[in-house]
Every structure is written in structure tokens, then in C-alpha cells.
Design an enzyme around this catalytic site. Structure first.
Site, PDB file in Angstrom:
ATOM      1  N   TYR A   1       0.852  -1.199   0.000  1.00  0.00           N
ATOM      2  CA  TYR A   1       0.000   0.000   0.000  1.00  0.00           C
ATOM      3  C   TYR A   1       0.890   1.252   0.000  1.00  0.00           C
ATOM      4  CZ  TYR A   1      -2.914   3.697   2.015  1.00  0.00           C
ATOM      5  OH  TYR A   1      -3.556   4.894   2.259  1.00  0.00           O
TER       6      TYR A   1
ATOM      7  N   LYS B   1       1.291   4.567  -2.553  1.00  0.00           N
ATOM      8  CA  LYS B   1       1.139   5.956  -2.129  1.00  0.00           C
ATOM      9  C   LYS B   1       2.420   6.761  -2.419  1.00  0.00           C
ATOM     10  CE  LYS B   1      -3.119   6.007  -0.991  1.00  0.00           C
ATOM     11  NZ  LYS B   1      -4.056   6.814  -1.786  1.00  0.00           N
TER      12      LYS B   1
HETATM   13  N1  NAP Z   1      -8.770   6.733   6.120  1.00  0.00           N
HETATM   14  C1  NAP Z   1      -7.574   7.188   6.430  1.00  0.00           C
HETATM   15  O1  NAP Z   1      -7.216   7.265   7.584  1.00  0.00           O
HETATM   16  C2  NAP Z   1      -6.629   7.647   5.353  1.00  0.00           C
HETATM   17  C3  NAP Z   1      -5.385   8.144   5.720  1.00  0.00           C
HETATM   18  C4  NAP Z   1      -4.522   8.594   4.717  1.00  0.00           C
HETATM   19  C5  NAP Z   1      -4.934   8.555   3.391  1.00  0.00           C
HETATM   20  N2  NAP Z   1      -6.158   8.041   3.064  1.00  0.00           N
HETATM   21  C6  NAP Z   1      -6.529   8.008   1.633  1.00  0.00           C
HETATM   22  O2  NAP Z   1      -7.819   8.590   1.476  1.00  0.00           O
HETATM   23  C7  NAP Z   1      -8.506   7.951   0.407  1.00  0.00           C
HETATM   24  C8  NAP Z   1      -9.897   7.513   0.860  1.00  0.00           C
HETATM   25  O3  NAP Z   1      -9.786   6.710   2.008  1.00  0.00           O
HETATM   26  P1  NAP Z   1     -11.049   6.295   2.916  1.00  0.00           P
HETATM   27  O4  NAP Z   1     -10.554   6.024   4.256  1.00  0.00           O
HETATM   28  O5  NAP Z   1     -12.149   7.267   2.743  1.00  0.00           O
HETATM   29  O6  NAP Z   1     -11.439   4.907   2.259  1.00  0.00           O
HETATM   30  P2  NAP Z   1     -12.837   4.127   2.289  1.00  0.00           P
HETATM   31  O7  NAP Z   1     -13.712   4.661   3.352  1.00  0.00           O
HETATM   32  O8  NAP Z   1     -12.520   2.682   2.310  1.00  0.00           O
HETATM   33  O9  NAP Z   1     -13.430   4.499   0.863  1.00  0.00           O
HETATM   34  C9  NAP Z   1     -12.744   4.106  -0.309  1.00  0.00           C
HETATM   35  C10 NAP Z   1     -13.513   4.561  -1.500  1.00  0.00           C
HETATM   36  O10 NAP Z   1     -12.810   4.111  -2.678  1.00  0.00           O
HETATM   37  C11 NAP Z   1     -13.746   3.417  -3.495  1.00  0.00           C
HETATM   38  N3  NAP Z   1     -13.133   2.349  -4.274  1.00  0.00           N
HETATM   39  C12 NAP Z   1     -12.308   1.379  -3.873  1.00  0.00           C
HETATM   40  N4  NAP Z   1     -12.064   0.525  -4.884  1.00  0.00           N
HETATM   41  C13 NAP Z   1     -12.763   0.984  -5.961  1.00  0.00           C
HETATM   42  C14 NAP Z   1     -12.944   0.534  -7.300  1.00  0.00           C
HETATM   43  N5  NAP Z   1     -12.345  -0.561  -7.772  1.00  0.00           N
HETATM   44  N6  NAP Z   1     -13.741   1.260  -8.110  1.00  0.00           N
HETATM   45  C15 NAP Z   1     -14.374   2.358  -7.655  1.00  0.00           C
HETATM   46  N7  NAP Z   1     -14.247   2.839  -6.419  1.00  0.00           N
HETATM   47  C16 NAP Z   1     -13.458   2.148  -5.575  1.00  0.00           C
HETATM   48  C17 NAP Z   1     -14.787   2.847  -2.531  1.00  0.00           C
HETATM   49  O11 NAP Z   1     -16.010   2.642  -3.217  1.00  0.00           O
HETATM   50  P3  NAP Z   1     -16.661   1.214  -3.568  1.00  0.00           P
HETATM   51  O12 NAP Z   1     -16.096   0.214  -2.646  1.00  0.00           O
HETATM   52  O13 NAP Z   1     -18.133   1.477  -3.404  1.00  0.00           O
HETATM   53  O14 NAP Z   1     -16.314   0.974  -5.003  1.00  0.00           O
HETATM   54  C18 NAP Z   1     -14.912   3.984  -1.534  1.00  0.00           C
HETATM   55  O15 NAP Z   1     -15.834   4.941  -1.999  1.00  0.00           O
HETATM   56  C19 NAP Z   1      -7.618   6.806  -0.053  1.00  0.00           C
HETATM   57  O16 NAP Z   1      -6.914   7.182  -1.209  1.00  0.00           O
HETATM   58  C20 NAP Z   1      -6.647   6.611   1.097  1.00  0.00           C
HETATM   59  O17 NAP Z   1      -5.409   6.118   0.669  1.00  0.00           O
HETATM   60  C21 NAP Z   1      -7.015   7.589   4.020  1.00  0.00           C
END
Ligand code: NAP
Length: 304
Positions: free
Chosen positions: A236, A240
Site C-alpha cells: 500500500y 502511495k
Molecule cells: N482513512 C484514512 O485514515 C486515510 C489516511 C490517509 C490517506 N487516506 C486516503 O484517502 C482515500 C480515501 O480513504 P477512505 O478512508 O475514505 O477509504 P474508504 O472509506 O474505504 O473508501 C474508499 C472509497 O474508494 C472506493 N473504491 C475502492 N475501490 C474501488 C474501485 N475498484 N472502483 C471504484 N471505487 C473504488 C470505494 O467505493 P466502492 O467500494 O463502493 O467501489 C470507496 O468509496 C484513499 O486514497 C486513502 O489512501 C485515508
């Protein structure tokens, strides 16, 4: 699953973003944030009176408030009715970002596979009376065909994309020594390839419509800046790091193309989404998504 435990307490604030400068608009958001704390004025320097020096002079509350208010209105006016694509809008950070943009009057195409969640959010935004619109679009970002059809649908129905927020991302617990190739591919396809395809298509959409003030925002992680000693996060983290490199490369290409379209990477400063897979560990302090979405995206767009 997310490398949330490691990121807790060490994620920098939003100011840690790498901002794609080099355009006449590049300092808009940064300037406005700085304005909240102080007003920078030119004063003659005691060491070199001829040149003057930038001195931090605290601005009065009303002066700063007034300035921010004016900028906010200008930002809202600038983007009103323009179209933003938010990938991964079915939950977590993407849903919060999509809602925040609709609240500010933008037209937002929110895409993901679980389109039902985006439909619910769209209905919520509508009943709340937000001035913008959320348009749900079902798209599997691991399929290039799906992404291209989405851009072509946006072109034919709404002209094109002015803002592209590459938020969708996933983490699988596949280590480098024994992880599955399919897990690696899933992460690579969405975190790296889909982000690159959406970026290319968004740029082409802006170029063909002579949009010179578009914005591409990549949501990144601290995992794109350091490798934590947790084997499940290593692949992962590699994806990133790729986002970090891709944003800088994009910034350079945009500068070569002499466009004012901006590329910005936003480091999400800690646990904040629903968390891919298992989510953050119990007891983890979760950053409130809605205000963070504002800080991470609206501020960049000059909208508060
Ligand atoms: N959460 C954290 O603490 C954190 C920290 C640092 C960075 N980030 C970054 O922030 C971003 C969002 O994270 P999050 O925590 O909000 O994640 P999340 O709650 O798991 O949501 C991920 C989103 O990506 C979509 N997704 C995943 N695979 C997909 C696919 N094949 N096609 C279309 N959509 C897809 C999911 O939609 P579906 O499953 O409905 O397709 C969902 O809407 C990511 O890039 C992550 O690396 C998050």
C-alpha cells in the site's frame, strides 16, 4: 486495512501538502490560510532599508474576517455550477468531500462501485437544500473501460470535468513476502493506474474546452512519504509513494504545457475514513471527516 496506528499522532497537518505551485493561482489557498493568522506587509528592513522585508503583522479580527469572507465569496463564485469529479464517493473521505462541494454549489459527479450509497447521499444533499448537485455514477475504477465510459458520459451530458479529486484508494493486507498477487493488483489498479487514467482524461477534458484554471487533487497518505515497520502496509505504501511521484511529475508536465491547471497532493492527516477493510483500531482518534474535507479540498479550491 489502513496503517492507521502508525499514522496516529505523526501525520502532519494539512499544511504538509505538496502544493503544485507555478501558476498564477498557486498561492491563493495558502495566502488565505495565512491571512487567518497574520497579514504580511512590506516594511523597510533595518538591515537593508532599501529592500524592505516581509514582516508578520497581526491583522485585526475584522480585517482578517472581512478578507476571508471576500475570498470565500470569490471562490464560490468561481466554481459555482462547474463540475468536479470525486472518485470513491460512496463512503469515507470521498463522500465527505463530495458533500462539502455540493454544499458550496458545485456540480459533483461522485463515482464508485456501490452507487446506492452515492444515490442516498445525493438525496440527502437535495433534501438539505444544498445549492449544488451530486450525480451518482457507477464505475469500477479497476477497469479502464469503465473509466473511459464515465468520462465520455460526463462529456456528452455535462460538457466536461473542471476539478478532478482522485480520492478512491484501498489497502489490502498483502505483505511483500507472502501476499497475493491479486491483492497487489487491486491496490495498484485503483491507487495508481485509475488515478493516472482519471488525471489524463480530466486534463484532456479541460484542454479540449480551453479550461485553464482546472484543478487535479490527489488524496495521499503519510504512507506515501515514509515506510512504517508494519509488513501488511508495505505494498500500500508503495502505491502511495507512486502518488507522490505522479503528482510531482504532473506538476512538471503542466508547467511545460504552460497551463494554469493545478496539480496538488493532499496528505490526509491520519485516520479519518471508514477505513478500507477492518478500519482503524479501537480507541483510535478519528479525525472528523466533514471539517477535514473542507480543509483538504475546499481550501485548495479557494472555497471555505
Ligand atoms: N482513512 C484514512 O485514515 C486515510 C489516511 C490517509 C490517506 N487516506 C486516503 O484517502 C482515500 C480515501 O480513504 P477512505 O478512508 O475514505 O477509504 P474508504 O472509506 O474505504 O473508501 C474508499 C472509497 O474508494 C472506493 N473504491 C475502492 N475501490 C474501488 C474501485 N475498484 N472502483 C471504484 N471505487 C473504488 C470505494 O467505493 P466502492 O467500494 O463502493 O467501489 C470507496 O468509496 C484513499 O486514497 C486513502 O489512501 C485515508
Amino acid at each position: 486495512m489502513w496503517p492507521t496506528a502508525e499514522e496516529r499522532g505523526v501525520e502532519p497537518g494539512p499544511q504538509a501538502r505538496q502544493d503544485g505551485g507555478g501558476s498564477r493561482r498557486s498561492s491563493d489557498a495558502g495566502r488565505s490560510a495565512a491571512a487567518a493568522a497574520a497579514v504580511t506587509r512590506e516594511r523597510p528592513s533595518p538591515y537593508d532599508p532599501g529592500r524592505g522585508s516581509a514582516t508578520q503583522v497581526p491583522g485585526s479580527r475584522s480585517e482578517v474576517g472581512g478578507r476571508l469572507g471576500t475570498m470565500a465569496r470569490a471562490g464560490m463564485e468561481r466554481w459555482r455550477d462547474r463540475l468536479a469529479l470525486v472518485t470513491g464517493a460512496s463512503g469515507g473521505i470521498g463522500a465527505a468531500v463530495a458533500r462539502a462541494l455540493v454544499q458550496q454549489g458545485l456540480k459533483v459527479v461522485g463515482c464508485a462501485r456501490t452507487v446506492g450509497n452515492i444515490e442516498e447521499l445525493a438525496a440527502e444533499c437535495k433534501s438539505a437544500g444544498y445549492p449544488g448537485t451530486l450525480i451518482p455514477y457507477k464505475c469500477d475504477l479497476s477497469s479502464e473501460e469503465d473509466i473511459l465510459s464515465m468520462f465520455s458520459a460526463v462529456r456528452s451530458q455535462y460538457s466536461g470535468v473542471d476539478i478532478c479529486i482522485n480520492n478512491a484508494g484501498l489497502a489490502r493486507a498483502d505483505t511483500l513476502l507472502s501476499g497475493s498477487t491479486s491483492g497487489w493488483k487491486d491496490m495498484f489498479n485503483v491507487n495508481v493506474l485509475a488515478l493516472s487514467i482519471c488525471t489524463r482524461e480530466a486534463y484532456q477534458s479541460m484542454k479540449e474546452r480551453k479550461v485553464d484554471d482546472g484543478h487535479i487533487i490527489n488524496i495521499n497518505s503519510m504512507s506515501g512519504h515514509r515506510v512504517v515497520p508494519q509488513s501488511m502496509t508495505h505494498f500500500y505504501s508503495a502505491t502511495k509513494y507512486a502518488v507522490t511521484a505522479l503528482t510531482e511529475g504532473l506538476r512538471q508536465e503542466l508547467r511545460e504545457a504552460q497551463t494554469h491547471i493545478r496539480a496538488t497532493v493532499r496528505v490526509w492527516p491520519g485516520p479519518g475514513g471508514d477505513g478500507v477493510g477492518t478500519g482503524p483500531p479501537p480507541g483510535t482518534h478519528i479525525l472528523p471527516r466533514e471539517p477535514m474535507a473542507r480543509v483538504c479540498c475546499l481550501e485548495l479550491l479557494g472555497v471555505y
